[in-house]
Design a protein around this motif. Structure first.
Motif, PDB file in Angstrom:
ATOM      1  N   ASP A 179       0.834  -1.208   0.000  1.00  0.00           N
ATOM      2  CA  ASP A 179       0.000   0.000   0.000  1.00  0.00           C
ATOM      3  C   ASP A 179       0.866   1.255   0.000  1.00  0.00           C
ATOM      4  N   ALA A 180       1.969   1.186   0.758  1.00  0.00           N
ATOM      5  CA  ALA A 180       2.839   2.364   0.851  1.00  0.00           C
ATOM      6  C   ALA A 180       3.583   2.606  -0.457  1.00  0.00           C
ATOM      7  N   LEU A 181       3.971   1.524  -1.141  1.00  0.00           N
ATOM      8  CA  LEU A 181       4.740   1.663  -2.376  1.00  0.00           C
ATOM      9  C   LEU A 181       3.877   2.084  -3.561  1.00  0.00           C
ATOM     10  N   GLY A 182       2.671   1.605  -3.610  1.00  0.00           N
ATOM     11  CA  GLY A 182       1.838   1.836  -4.791  1.00  0.00           C
ATOM     12  C   GLY A 182       2.154   0.807  -5.866  1.00  0.00           C
ATOM     13  N   ASP A 183       1.914   1.205  -7.119  1.00  0.00           N
ATOM     14  CA  ASP A 183       2.065   0.256  -8.228  1.00  0.00           C
ATOM     15  C   ASP A 183       3.514  -0.190  -8.370  1.00  0.00           C
ATOM     16  N   SER A 206       8.479   1.105  -7.142  1.00  0.00           N
ATOM     17  CA  SER A 206       7.178   1.530  -7.643  1.00  0.00           C
ATOM     18  C   SER A 206       7.400   2.796  -8.457  1.00  0.00           C
ATOM     19  N   THR A 207       6.312   3.326  -9.019  1.00  0.00           N
ATOM     20  CA  THR A 207       6.458   4.574  -9.756  1.00  0.00           C
ATOM     21  C   THR A 207       7.073   5.626  -8.852  1.00  0.00           C
ATOM     22  N   LYS A 208       6.651   5.597  -7.601  1.00  0.00           N
ATOM     23  CA  LYS A 208       7.025   6.664  -6.675  1.00  0.00           C
ATOM     24  C   LYS A 208       8.385   6.452  -6.008  1.00  0.00           C
ATOM     25  N   ARG A 265      -3.559   8.550   1.164  1.00  0.00           N
ATOM     26  CA  ARG A 265      -2.389   8.354   2.019  1.00  0.00           C
ATOM     27  C   ARG A 265      -1.750   9.723   2.213  1.00  0.00           C
ATOM     28  N   GLN A 291      -1.358  10.165  -2.515  1.00  0.00           N
ATOM     29  CA  GLN A 291      -2.168   9.434  -3.502  1.00  0.00           C
ATOM     30  C   GLN A 291      -3.481   8.982  -2.869  1.00  0.00           C
ATOM     31  N   GLY A 302      -4.218   5.497  -6.379  1.00  0.00           N
ATOM     32  CA  GLY A 302      -2.924   5.060  -6.895  1.00  0.00           C
ATOM     33  C   GLY A 302      -2.370   6.103  -7.845  1.00  0.00           C
ATOM     34  N   LEU A 303      -1.080   6.310  -7.753  1.00  0.00           N
ATOM     35  CA  LEU A 303      -0.431   7.368  -8.536  1.00  0.00           C
ATOM     36  C   LEU A 303      -0.705   7.229 -10.028  1.00  0.00           C
ATOM     37  N   VAL A 304      -0.533   6.014 -10.552  1.00  0.00           N
ATOM     38  CA  VAL A 304      -0.625   5.823 -12.007  1.00  0.00           C
ATOM     39  C   VAL A 304      -2.058   6.067 -12.500  1.00  0.00           C
ATOM     40  N   THR A 345       4.684  13.359 -11.369  1.00  0.00           N
ATOM     41  CA  THR A 345       4.933  12.702 -12.657  1.00  0.00           C
ATOM     42  C   THR A 345       4.335  13.511 -13.809  1.00  0.00           C
ATOM     43  N   ILE A 380      15.755   2.506 -13.411  1.00  0.00           N
ATOM     44  CA  ILE A 380      14.998   3.745 -13.244  1.00  0.00           C
ATOM     45  C   ILE A 380      15.858   4.683 -12.407  1.00  0.00           C
ATOM     46  N   ARG A 432      16.704   7.755 -10.250  1.00  0.00           N
ATOM     47  CA  ARG A 432      15.861   8.545  -9.346  1.00  0.00           C
ATOM     48  C   ARG A 432      16.574   9.832  -8.959  1.00  0.00           C
ATOM     49  N   SER A 447      11.890   9.361 -12.801  1.00  0.00           N
ATOM     50  CA  SER A 447      10.673   8.592 -12.508  1.00  0.00           C
ATOM     51  C   SER A 447      10.214   7.842 -13.751  1.00  0.00           C
ATOM     52  N   PRO A 448       9.488   6.769 -13.553  1.00  0.00           N
ATOM     53  CA  PRO A 448       8.766   6.208 -14.686  1.00  0.00           C
ATOM     54  C   PRO A 448       7.726   7.217 -15.168  1.00  0.00           C
TER      55      PRO A 448
END
Lengths: 130, 370
Positions: A34-38, A63-65, B21, B33, B36-38, B234, B298, B300, B320-321
């Motif tokens: 949950d903390a990491l996301g995708d 993750s993306t983040k 969150r 988020q 979810g971010l994406v 992003t 990736i 950062r 970032s992706p």
């Protein structure tokens, strides 16, 4: 509240360990997911047969983040790596305690390290304290 | 920082209700988020997203010739703005490095609104107070101002339900006007930080949550969703919009940051002009470039740019992706000799020792099709 299965042990780094005899399977918890996301990359820097000591970084999950280290909860020899996560890291999001497992170790089974892991009640309390 | 010492925006309860969150961000508890971010990122590109950016700093400079006075404090041309027009700029010190990036809104010749980064609010208020004469008043209205960004291709259609007569749609890009939004007096600005069409709505804190809820309800059928700081980052990165503290700060100048377009040497004197002119004449030693990863890594924020001898020669400032492009992107300061499009870059994670390879690419990475 996060899902904390009753048949697993946990670490403060939000990893879980499923102990079946000498075999210990490791992954990351729902809270971590949950903390990491995708999750887009699971990178395990180990080969089957390698010896690992407790607390050592054995890979990263991205993750993306963000990026997080993966810590070995116990000492042992690597007996299996979930290769499916290379092409389908999203399995960790979908099923962190199932198809999202990461590495399996073989330990001597009597290690005090196993006793040092949190039981589900202790991990739930730990999550509550964050 | 203790959660309890964090400030809350007037929309905080809505974030909790939406199960966001929350993370500490420049002294505020902010939603990073929701779902979810994406998802949130794609929603803003395809439909619309709603952002609480009430943490941003707002100050009002007033007094005779306020516009001209502010013009001397920033690098872009503010003097040439018309009433109701806004402009992006940076504010430099005498050394030509960046104190903050700002949007300057000309309300009238004697009344200017300045929006600054939350992290720089006190610095900018102090700087403006120090630099302006007593005939100009600098008022920090940040705590009396909530800011909601409605962004995405369907943003204007959604806003129509709260704004009469299509008044918001008449605003050209980088223009603003006072108008009621759901019967609350607000300032609506055709600006944003996502690269999509949309507005930012300055509103009274006491009404902000109601406006938020009204917009969410109005946008439901169009797919409007709340979007957090993660997606905001992003989205802005794909459009190569600078993030203060990452891509620019008081050790970087706007010319090397690729912000030469906001430095107007042809206008009246401004703070930092002499230093920046010297930088320009000497030529740039390093440049902020966009890169695309050519392997699976990736890169950062804070990864190093390294040379063949593995020595650090530059720094990744944002990495970032990219959800829209499906590539791993970033911005990095590199030696001027490696700044041309197509240049190969070697990048290293200083914490974990991992290496990634990238090439310099054209920016913005993403541009919307109108």
């Amino acid at each position: 509240m996060s899902d904390v299965p009753s048949d697993l042990k946990y670490t403060k780094e939000h990893e879980w360990a499923r102990i079946e005899g000498n075999r210990v399977t490791v992954g990351i918890t729902q809270h971590a997911v949950d903390a990491l996301g995708d999750i887009i990359i699971v990178s395990v820097d180990l080969k089957v047969g390698a010896a690992v000591s407790a607390g050592k970084v054995f890979g990263v999950v991205e993750s993306t983040k963000s990026v997080s280290d993966l810590f070995s909860p116990i000492s042992g020899a690597v007996v299996a790596i979930n290769e499916a996560l290379k092409d389908a890291p999203e399995k960790v999001n979908e099923s962190p305690y199932g198809d999202g497992w990461m590495v399996a170790f073989e330990t001597d089974g009597t290690s005090a390290e196993l006793d040092g892991l949190m039981d589900p009640a202790a991990y739930s309390a730990f999550l509550g304290s964050l | 920082m203790e959660q309890s010492s964090l400030k809350k925006t007037p929309i905080y309860d809505e974030h909790l209700r939406a199960k966001a969150r929350m993370v500490p961000f420049t002294g505020y508890s902010m939603p990073v988020q929701y779902t979810g971010l994406v998802d949130e990122h794609h929603t803003v590109r395809k439909s619309a997203g709603l952002f609480d950016v009430s943490h941003m700093g707002e100050l009002v400079v007033s007094g005779p010739g306020a516009t001209l006075a502010v013009d001397r404090l920033v690098t872009n041309d503010v003097q040439g703005l018309m009433d109701g027009q806004a402009r992006y700029t940076v504010c430099c010190n005498e050394g030509g490095t960046i104190l903050d990036d700002l949007i300057i809104y000309r309300v009238a010749a004697d009344n200017v609104l300045v929006v600054c980064n939350a992290s720089n609010r006190e610095k900018i208020v102090g700087h403006f107070n120090q630099q302006l004469s007593a005939t100009h008043e600098v008022r920090d209205i940040s705590d009396d101002t909530a800011l909601i960004a409605l962004q995405g291709p369907r943003a204007m259609e959604i806003l129509r339900s709260g704004v009469a007569d299509g008044r918001a749609e008449e605003l050209p890009a980088f223009h603003f006007a006072d108008m009621p939004v759901f019967n609350v007096d607000c300032t609506v600005s055709r600006t944003g930080y996502t690269g999509e069409d949309g507005v930012e709505i300055f509103c009274p804190p006491g009404e902000a949550a109601r406006i938020w809820r009204s917009l969410m309800a109005a946008g439901e059928s169009a797919g409007l969703r709340p979007a957090g700081l993660g997606a905001r980052n992003t989205l802005r990165l794909e459009c190569r919009m600078a993030l203060y503290g990452n891509d620019i700060d008081d050790t970087t100048n706007p010319l090397e940051a690729g912000l030469g377009w906001v430095v107007r040497f042809d206008k009246a004197d401004f703070i930092g002009r002499t230093a920046l002119l010297a930088v320009k004449e000497a030529g740039l030693a390093r440049k902020l470039v966009g890169f695309e990863m050519t392997d699976k890594a990736i890169a950062r924020d804070h990864w190093w740019v390294i040379n063949d001898a593995d020595e650090q020669v530059g720094m990744v400032t944002s990495g970032s992706p990219s959800p829209t492009l499906g590539k791993n992107l970033g911005l990095a300061y590199v030696p001027a000799g490696s700044a041309a499009v197509g240049s190969a870059l070697r990048l290293r994670d200083p914490e974990r020792g991992r290496i990634g390879n990238a090439i310099v690419v054209k920016t913005p990475f993403y541009k919307r099709t109108r």
